[in-house]
Design a protein around this motif. Structure first.
Motif, PDB file in Angstrom:
ATOM      1  N   ILE A 176      58.797 -14.661-128.494  1.00 25.00           N
ATOM      2  CA  ILE A 176      58.972 -14.484-129.935  1.00 25.00           C
ATOM      3  C   ILE A 176      58.732 -15.821-130.624  1.00 25.00           C
ATOM      4  O   ILE A 176      59.124 -16.868-130.109  1.00 25.00           O
ATOM      5  N   GLN A 177      58.053 -15.775-131.771  1.00 25.00           N
ATOM      6  CA  GLN A 177      57.685 -17.017-132.458  1.00 25.00           C
ATOM      7  C   GLN A 177      58.859 -17.575-133.248  1.00 25.00           C
ATOM      8  O   GLN A 177      59.599 -16.822-133.876  1.00 25.00           O
ATOM      9  N   PRO A 178      58.992 -18.911-133.258  1.00 23.85           N
ATOM     10  CA  PRO A 178      60.053 -19.517-134.045  1.00 23.85           C
ATOM     11  C   PRO A 178      59.596 -19.871-135.463  1.00 23.85           C
ATOM     12  O   PRO A 178      60.256 -20.643-136.149  1.00 23.85           O
TER      13      PRO A 178
ATOM     14  N   PHE B 214      64.785 -14.318-137.953  1.00 26.18           N
ATOM     15  CA  PHE B 214      64.108 -13.104-137.505  1.00 26.18           C
ATOM     16  C   PHE B 214      64.314 -12.024-138.570  1.00 26.18           C
ATOM     17  O   PHE B 214      65.249 -12.099-139.366  1.00 26.18           O
ATOM     18  N   HIS B 215      63.423 -11.037-138.569  1.00 21.64           N
ATOM     19  CA  HIS B 215      63.603  -9.920-139.506  1.00 21.64           C
ATOM     20  C   HIS B 215      63.952  -8.643-138.741  1.00 21.64           C
ATOM     21  O   HIS B 215      63.921  -8.610-137.497  1.00 21.64           O
ATOM     22  N   LEU B 216      64.295  -7.630-139.513  1.00 20.54           N
ATOM     23  CA  LEU B 216      64.774  -6.392-138.906  1.00 20.54           C
ATOM     24  C   LEU B 216      63.703  -5.753-138.014  1.00 20.54           C
ATOM     25  O   LEU B 216      64.042  -5.113-137.010  1.00 20.54           O
TER      26      LEU B 216
ATOM     27  N   GLU C 282      54.732  -2.266-131.631  1.00 16.28           N
ATOM     28  CA  GLU C 282      53.432  -1.576-131.559  1.00 16.28           C
ATOM     29  C   GLU C 282      52.271  -2.525-131.890  1.00 16.28           C
ATOM     30  O   GLU C 282      51.187  -2.402-131.318  1.00 16.28           O
ATOM     31  N   ASP C 283      52.512  -3.498-132.775  1.00 16.08           N
ATOM     32  CA  ASP C 283      51.430  -4.399-133.202  1.00 16.08           C
ATOM     33  C   ASP C 283      50.886  -5.251-132.044  1.00 16.08           C
ATOM     34  O   ASP C 283      49.820  -5.839-132.164  1.00 16.08           O
ATOM     35  N   GLN C 284      51.630  -5.312-130.956  1.00 18.87           N
ATOM     36  CA  GLN C 284      51.205  -6.137-129.818  1.00 18.87           C
ATOM     37  C   GLN C 284      50.467  -5.340-128.737  1.00 18.87           C
ATOM     38  O   GLN C 284      50.053  -5.891-127.732  1.00 18.87           O
TER      39      GLN C 284
ATOM     40  N   ILE D 113      52.732  -0.376-144.529  1.00 16.34           N
ATOM     41  CA  ILE D 113      52.457  -1.557-143.693  1.00 16.34           C
ATOM     42  C   ILE D 113      53.715  -1.968-142.928  1.00 16.34           C
ATOM     43  O   ILE D 113      54.834  -1.645-143.332  1.00 16.34           O
ATOM     44  N   LYS D 114      53.516  -2.706-141.828  1.00 13.81           N
ATOM     45  CA  LYS D 114      54.681  -3.095-141.023  1.00 13.81           C
ATOM     46  C   LYS D 114      55.482  -4.182-141.735  1.00 13.81           C
ATOM     47  O   LYS D 114      54.929  -4.988-142.494  1.00 13.81           O
ATOM     48  N   MET D 115      56.786  -4.184-141.465  1.00 10.77           N
ATOM     49  CA  MET D 115      57.612  -5.276-141.967  1.00 10.77           C
ATOM     50  C   MET D 115      57.133  -6.535-141.261  1.00 10.77           C
ATOM     51  O   MET D 115      57.012  -6.554-140.038  1.00 10.77           O
ATOM     52  N   SER D 116      56.855  -7.581-142.047  1.00 11.40           N
ATOM     53  CA  SER D 116      56.255  -8.777-141.455  1.00 11.40           C
ATOM     54  C   SER D 116      56.671 -10.004-142.242  1.00 11.40           C
ATOM     55  O   SER D 116      56.865  -9.926-143.456  1.00 11.40           O
ATOM     56  N   LYS D 117      56.784 -11.136-141.521  1.00 10.88           N
ATOM     57  CA  LYS D 117      57.250 -12.331-142.203  1.00 10.88           C
ATOM     58  C   LYS D 117      56.266 -12.791-143.270  1.00 10.88           C
ATOM     59  O   LYS D 117      56.636 -13.495-144.185  1.00 10.88           O
ATOM     60  N   SER D 118      55.017 -12.361-143.136  1.00  8.80           N
ATOM     61  CA  SER D 118      54.058 -12.725-144.180  1.00  8.80           C
ATOM     62  C   SER D 118      53.809 -11.559-145.139  1.00  8.80           C
ATOM     63  O   SER D 118      52.706 -11.379-145.649  1.00  8.80           O
ATOM     64  N   ALA D 119      54.865 -10.771-145.372  1.00  7.06           N
ATOM     65  CA  ALA D 119      54.766  -9.635-146.291  1.00  7.06           C
ATOM     66  C   ALA D 119      54.377 -10.134-147.685  1.00  7.06           C
ATOM     67  O   ALA D 119      54.655 -11.276-148.041  1.00  7.06           O
TER      68      ALA D 119
HETATM   69  N1  AQP Z   1      57.595  -4.484-138.213  1.00  7.51           N
HETATM   70  C1  AQP Z   1      57.806  -4.555-136.921  1.00  7.51           C
HETATM   71  N2  AQP Z   1      58.252  -3.459-136.234  1.00  7.51           N
HETATM   72  C2  AQP Z   1      58.475  -3.524-134.903  1.00  7.51           C
HETATM   73  N3  AQP Z   1      58.297  -4.636-134.169  1.00  7.51           N
HETATM   74  C3  AQP Z   1      57.865  -5.742-134.795  1.00  7.51           C
HETATM   75  N4  AQP Z   1      57.595  -6.989-134.357  1.00  7.51           N
HETATM   76  C4  AQP Z   1      57.196  -7.751-135.411  1.00  7.51           C
HETATM   77  N5  AQP Z   1      57.189  -7.015-136.527  1.00  7.51           N
HETATM   78  C5  AQP Z   1      57.597  -5.766-136.187  1.00  7.51           C
HETATM   79  C6  AQP Z   1      57.745  -7.429-132.979  1.00  7.51           C
HETATM   80  O1  AQP Z   1      58.577  -8.567-132.951  1.00  7.51           O
HETATM   81  C7  AQP Z   1      58.223  -9.361-131.829  1.00  7.51           C
HETATM   82  C8  AQP Z   1      58.130 -10.803-132.212  1.00  7.51           C
HETATM   83  O2  AQP Z   1      57.154 -10.976-133.157  1.00  7.51           O
HETATM   84  P1  AQP Z   1      56.338 -12.326-133.220  1.00  7.51           P
HETATM   85  O3  AQP Z   1      57.211 -13.456-133.001  1.00  7.51           O
HETATM   86  O4  AQP Z   1      55.108 -12.210-132.408  1.00  7.51           O
HETATM   87  O5  AQP Z   1      56.020 -12.342-134.670  1.00  7.51           O
HETATM   88  P2  AQP Z   1      54.938 -11.563-135.393  1.00  7.51           P
HETATM   89  O6  AQP Z   1      54.417 -10.348-134.726  1.00  7.51           O
HETATM   90  O7  AQP Z   1      53.971 -12.628-135.720  1.00  7.51           O
HETATM   91  O8  AQP Z   1      55.919 -11.146-136.537  1.00  7.51           O
HETATM   92  P3  AQP Z   1      55.494 -10.801-137.937  1.00  7.51           P
HETATM   93  O9  AQP Z   1      56.631 -10.881-138.849  1.00  7.51           O
HETATM   94  O10 AQP Z   1      54.769  -9.515-137.863  1.00  7.51           O
HETATM   95  O11 AQP Z   1      54.544 -12.014-138.251  1.00  7.51           O
HETATM   96  P4  AQP Z   1      53.136 -12.028-138.927  1.00  7.51           P
HETATM   97  O12 AQP Z   1      53.394 -11.728-140.359  1.00  7.51           O
HETATM   98  O13 AQP Z   1      52.681 -13.451-138.700  1.00  7.51           O
HETATM   99  O14 AQP Z   1      52.298 -11.010-138.232  1.00  7.51           O
HETATM  100  C9  AQP Z   1      56.903  -8.815-131.288  1.00  7.51           C
HETATM  101  O15 AQP Z   1      57.168  -8.092-130.120  1.00  7.51           O
HETATM  102  C10 AQP Z   1      56.437  -7.900-132.380  1.00  7.51           C
HETATM  103  O16 AQP Z   1      55.696  -6.810-131.874  1.00  7.51           O
END
Ligand code: AQP
Length: 332
Positions: free
Chosen positions: A8-10, A15-17, A148-150, A194-200
């Motif tokens: 997981i990225q720092p 962290f978000h929900l 799922e995004d991974q 769209i997915k919840m994301s830190k760069s929302a």
């Molecule tokens: N919305 C999400 N729903 C379910 N799982 C999520 N993850 C991230 N967003 C969601 C999962 O969290 C883990 C860690 O994520 P990360 O550190 O790789 O960060 P990320 O994917 O870069 O998180 P963000 O917020 O989505 O960042 P950005 O905006 O940069 O893309 C992972 O297992 C991820 O799947």
């Protein structure tokens, strides 16, 4: 015991929900069944511009939040990625095994480079999925708990493990993604497409676990729903309400069907008010525990040092096997 690995990225601090429900909850569960390795991936964090002091603080903060979520250093291995140099070393080997076109097809790179401006995207951001491949393969992981995004990156990991094994002989375990269907994608509260994301696009769409609980409660209360009134799980027609039901159900353990029954004839306001209470109740002790870990940096660093030792022992063995297979002359 099967092995699990996740990172997981720092980057963002809190962290978000989405991180918690999509990934971290599974980290906690897999401690019981797996030989589990979890890493704060600071090498990945510098693929976009970083402030050094902030990165250092955020790496400790990430570890504190993982412990506050329930990771137990006696039952899993928790470490900082840069403490184990084998990640970068195997990463190079994997770079040399990946096609340029293959790397170009990674959708996360396309999304992120578009966000940061294509000209400013670094080669590190381009190759980060390949470093992730090394992260996973070093530990011979059977399962990789992620959102799922991974999924696409785990597919790449499987392809490269197969390719390496085919070309040089059996070396790496081919891992499976471990994605929980219900929570694999948590959606933005303001835009449930769209997915919840830190760069929302708007901070109102994202619940940061370390924010004041009152702030998060307000975000839940102003979540976008739809023009109907019925509380029913239907991801296609009612994505906003369905997202709230998923969050509610996962945080409380109540089945979605049970929630639908409980809220029959009640409005969205009631659901949102109750969910914000549920969230406050869950997040308050989480924040306290995080502060406790942060308040004792020596203890925290001790946990991370022990984790790095355990991780290095496994990683070094895998790297040595891989180096040997590709034909590197052993150091005398
Ligand atoms: N919305 C999400 N729903 C379910 N799982 C999520 N993850 C991230 N967003 C969601 C999962 O969290 C883990 C860690 O994520 P990360 O550190 O790789 O960060 P990320 O994917 O870069 O998180 P963000 O917020 O989505 O960042 P950005 O905006 O940069 O893309 C992972 O297992 C991820 O799947």
């Amino acid at each position: 015991r099967p092995r699990a690995l996740s990172g997981i990225q720092p980057t963002a601090g809190s962290f978000h929900l989405g991180n918690y429900l999509g990934a971290i909850r599974q980290y906690v569960a897999l401690q019981e069944t797996h030989d589990a390795f979890y890493t704060v991936v600071d090498l990945h964090a510098i693929t976009v511009p970083q402030d050094p002091a902030e990165l250092r603080a955020n790496s400790r903060l990430a570890a504190a939040q993982l412990l506050a979520s329930g990771l137990d250093p006696d039952r899993c291995t928790l470490f900082i990625q840069s403490h184990v140099p084998e990640h970068a070393q195997l990463g190079w080997v994997m770079n040399c095994l990946t096609g340029f076109g293959e790397a170009s097809r990674m959708t996360q790179f396309k999304d992120k480079s578009a966000r940061h401006g294509a000209d400013r995207a670094t080669v590190g951001l381009f190759t980060y999925p390949i470093l992730q491949v090394a992260d996973i393969l070093l530990y011979q992981a059977n399962h990789v708990p992620v959102g799922e995004d991974q999924r696409q990156h785990i597919e790449l990991t499987r392809d490269l493990a197969d390719r390496f094994n085919g070309r040089f002989g059996e070396t790496f375990t081919v891992p499976e993604p471990y994605i929980v269907k219900e929570t694999g994608r948590i959606y933005d509260l303001q835009d449930p497409a769209i997915k919840m994301s830190k760069s929302a696009s708007t901070p109102k769409g994202i619940v940061n676990l370390l924010d004041e609980p009152k702030v998060s409660a307000k975000k839940i209360k102003s979540a976008v729903t739809d023009l109907e009134t019925e509380i029913r799980f239907d991801e296609e027609k009612k994505p906003g309400v369905s997202n709230l039901l998923t969050i509610y159900s996962t945080l409380t353990g109540a089945a979605i069907a049970e929630l639908e029954r409980r809220y029959e004839g009640k409005g969205y306001g009631a659901l949102k008010t109750d969910l914000s209470e549920v969230l406050i109740e869950w997040v308050t002790p989480f924040r306290e525990r995080t502060q406790e870990y942060l308040g004792d940096p020596a203890m925290l660093d001790g946990i991370l040092a022990k984790g790095a030792d355990k991780a290095r022992a496994v990683a070094a063995e895998t790297l040595a096997a891989a180096y040997d297979k590709v034909g590197f002359l052993p150091a005398a």
